[in-house]
Design an enzyme around this catalytic site. Sequence first.
Site, PDB file in Angstrom:
ATOM      1  N   ARG A  24      12.133   3.346   1.990  1.00  0.00           N
ATOM      2  CA  ARG A  24      11.807   2.443   3.104  1.00  0.00           C
ATOM      3  C   ARG A  24      12.989   1.522   3.337  1.00  0.00           C
ATOM      4  NH1 ARG A  24       6.385  -0.912   4.160  1.00  0.00           N
ATOM      5  NH2 ARG A  24       5.806   1.211   4.727  1.00  0.00           N
ATOM      6  N   HIS A  45       7.211   6.384  10.523  1.00  0.00           N
ATOM      7  CA  HIS A  45       6.455   6.198   9.289  1.00  0.00           C
ATOM      8  C   HIS A  45       5.550   7.427   9.153  1.00  0.00           C
ATOM      9  CE1 HIS A  45       4.511   4.551   5.930  1.00  0.00           C
ATOM     10  NE2 HIS A  45       4.077   3.407   6.404  1.00  0.00           N
ATOM     11  N   ARG A  54       0.809  -1.227   0.000  1.00  0.00           N
ATOM     12  CA  ARG A  54       0.000   0.000   0.000  1.00  0.00           C
ATOM     13  C   ARG A  54       0.835   1.268   0.000  1.00  0.00           C
ATOM     14  NH1 ARG A  54      -3.972  -1.672   4.011  1.00  0.00           N
ATOM     15  NH2 ARG A  54      -3.072  -3.677   3.519  1.00  0.00           N
ATOM     16  N   THR A  55       1.874   1.305   0.790  1.00  0.00           N
ATOM     17  CA  THR A  55       2.651   2.550   0.857  1.00  0.00           C
ATOM     18  C   THR A  55       3.323   2.840  -0.487  1.00  0.00           C
ATOM     19  OG1 THR A  55       3.051   2.174   3.200  1.00  0.00           O
ATOM     20  CG2 THR A  55       4.445   3.783   2.110  1.00  0.00           C
ATOM     21  N   LYS A 102      24.329  -7.346  -2.013  1.00  0.00           N
ATOM     22  CA  LYS A 102      25.221  -7.164  -3.155  1.00  0.00           C
ATOM     23  C   LYS A 102      26.553  -6.560  -2.760  1.00  0.00           C
ATOM     24  CE  LYS A 102      22.416  -4.705  -5.624  1.00  0.00           C
ATOM     25  NZ  LYS A 102      21.739  -3.925  -6.656  1.00  0.00           N
TER      26      LYS A 102
END
Lengths: 432, 319
Positions: B113, B141, B63-64, B91
């Site tokens: 995020r 958030h 959703r975000t 990586k």
Amino acid sequence: MKLILKGGHVIDPANGIDQVADVLIEDGKIAQVGTDITAEGAEIKDVTGKVVAPGFIDLHMHLREPGLEAKEDMQTATQAAAAGGFTTISCMPNTKPVVDSLVLVNGLKQRAQEVGITKVQVIGAVSKGQKGEELAELGDMCQAGVMAFSDDGHYVNNSNLFMNALDYVVPFGKRIISHAEVHSLVCDGHMHEGARSAMLGVKGRPSVAEDIAVARDLLIADYIGGKVHIAHVSTKGAVELIRQAKARGIDVTAEVTPHHLSLTDEIVTMANTATKVNPPLRSRDHVEAMIQGLKDGTIDAIATDHSPHAFEEKDREYCFAPSGFSGLETALGVVLTHLYHTGLFTLSEVVDRMTAAPARVMELAEGTLSVGAPADVVVFDPDAEWTVDPKEFYTKAKMTPYEGMKLKGKAVMTLVNGKVVMENGQITASCL
Amino acid sequence: MDKSKISLRNKHILDLEYLSAEEIDLILNTAKEMKKLVGRDIKKVPALRGKSIVNLFFEPSTRTRTSFELAGKYLGADVVNITTSSSSVVKGESLRDTLYTIEAMGTDIIVMRHKAEGAAEYASQIVSSRIINAGDGAHAHPSQALLDLFTIRQYKGDVAGKKVAILGDILHSRVARSDIWGLRKLGAEVHLAGPRTLMPRYIAEQEGVYVHDRVEDAIDQADVINVLRIQLERQKTGLFPSPREYARIFGLNKDRLALAKPDALVLHPGPMNRGLEISPDISYCDQSAIQEQVKNGLSVRMALLFLVLMGGKNIEADS
């Protein structure tokens, strides 16, 4: 070769000296302390207005050699030490490989002789590879001249192993240094557990983890009759436990770092990994307990826990960054600013905690200006004001929580075995 | 402060901790305008035409991420998504280098995020692109907290003086922490409840925050109840004994909801575990604004992107 340090304020706690006097150094040893000393052919350095003291002894630092030279090496570590007024540093064994055998101890000592400009005491590992499973060759390392043993960074969780180690080294007269934090309570923790960690959402390292670890160590030391040294004490609970243990006659000694005497978790931000250290920066009540414990002798000595890391290791997300920062070049300024200039400690008390006290803890010949002692001397200006700029450090590790802070007090000259290795902030020797 | 002078232009949005009540007000008012836009048949306006936004997600999100993506697109910006599982670690590329790479492509805003607390703040010190924190570990958030505030305002008129209960896993919740900052800045009283093992110790030292052992005490006469998601893996690490016990003792159900004010509003940041932290009959009851929260999330994120890039200019000035 003769040298006279003239007109300084001589502070030698081991001999109860705290007065203006001259110091004569001859053939690398202290030859005389007194007024109006003259000696034929002697070089004279006027140190009027400065303090002359035994060179500082650091019981706890990380030299990173062998194997971790991106963080620090023998040359930069001893240069940083000399710049900070230290003449003896003691390196922890958490290197690659771990210093857990005679050959590694000898190798480090040889490297120190080749490129070191201060004295280096070696601390051997308690367990092979610091894995906490089997005893390292402790007796062998004693014969190679280790100062003490520690699995620093790792608490010896296995109580049986810890008890055996403590017992085994009794005949060798060595002390075991404990990094006291119970693993299961601090794993994944990145800062002091308190109101600040609660709102940052970061898993904390609760103070009780240190209290429990210290309590166990003290009880085992009591039971065995062994000698234990608690590294970087940071909780008021631990200080109280050590205070009680000393009163009961347990052979325990302890150290505290300049940062646990001066900084709180208020300065911790997730974007500044320089504030990440183990044990963590704690709340004000703990800091006050450290100061009190150092003042009343519960905590014997100040030790830097100088923990250099490469920039790219520290330059990342807080939870992934390694713990620790450089401390050799800020220690004196921090301690004088927070203990002496606040009126809490006399100059003599501060010098004692950095010289005679650590020497007593580890039974070292240094830490005194007694006639015949090695001429390890620091000259410092207790009132020199400076702003911490890590770019000027000799250590490779340029991250420090003190960056940009104003400190009062700085070393201006360091002599090891009578040789000037630092003067006015500049390193003046390439070996001893 | 003169209200017309308040601007978020070129600011990083890291957490509500760093926003003033006036700035929060500006965002919520702008979001109201955005909501009108979203209600239209043709939603797209060219307000952010020529601007580029990168959604940099090191953690999975539906959703975000979608909400930020559509928010950018409705306003005419170019939006690119980079989703990667802690890629910098795997990586071997450092977060700094990843950010440099994205910055070098002329990115105006990085919506980020990351599982590490403080990652967004760290990013904001590294690149010239503006950073919007879309969640950093258990820390913050902000866009979720803003949409919670927006939703409370929509139904309750005002946030000040309201009793807001937040239930469940506060310990691991970035939503709870950002909500606390936002609710306190706008004058609400915050009441937390849940198992003590999921409550951050010492959080009651925060002014205006009350911690209860019984969820009933937090819910009592509450105006708003925000139910947090319980992650099932927490049970495995010994933080609560079983989902069944959790639902019985700490879950929001009809009986417990009856303790709140009759018109109390039920919120949940999603995704829900129906039958665990919230009973199925409540999830979509009249008092639940959970679907509305998702709608409002889009408007709030449009407001954030617009205010950071354009300041307080008229949304349709260029159209």
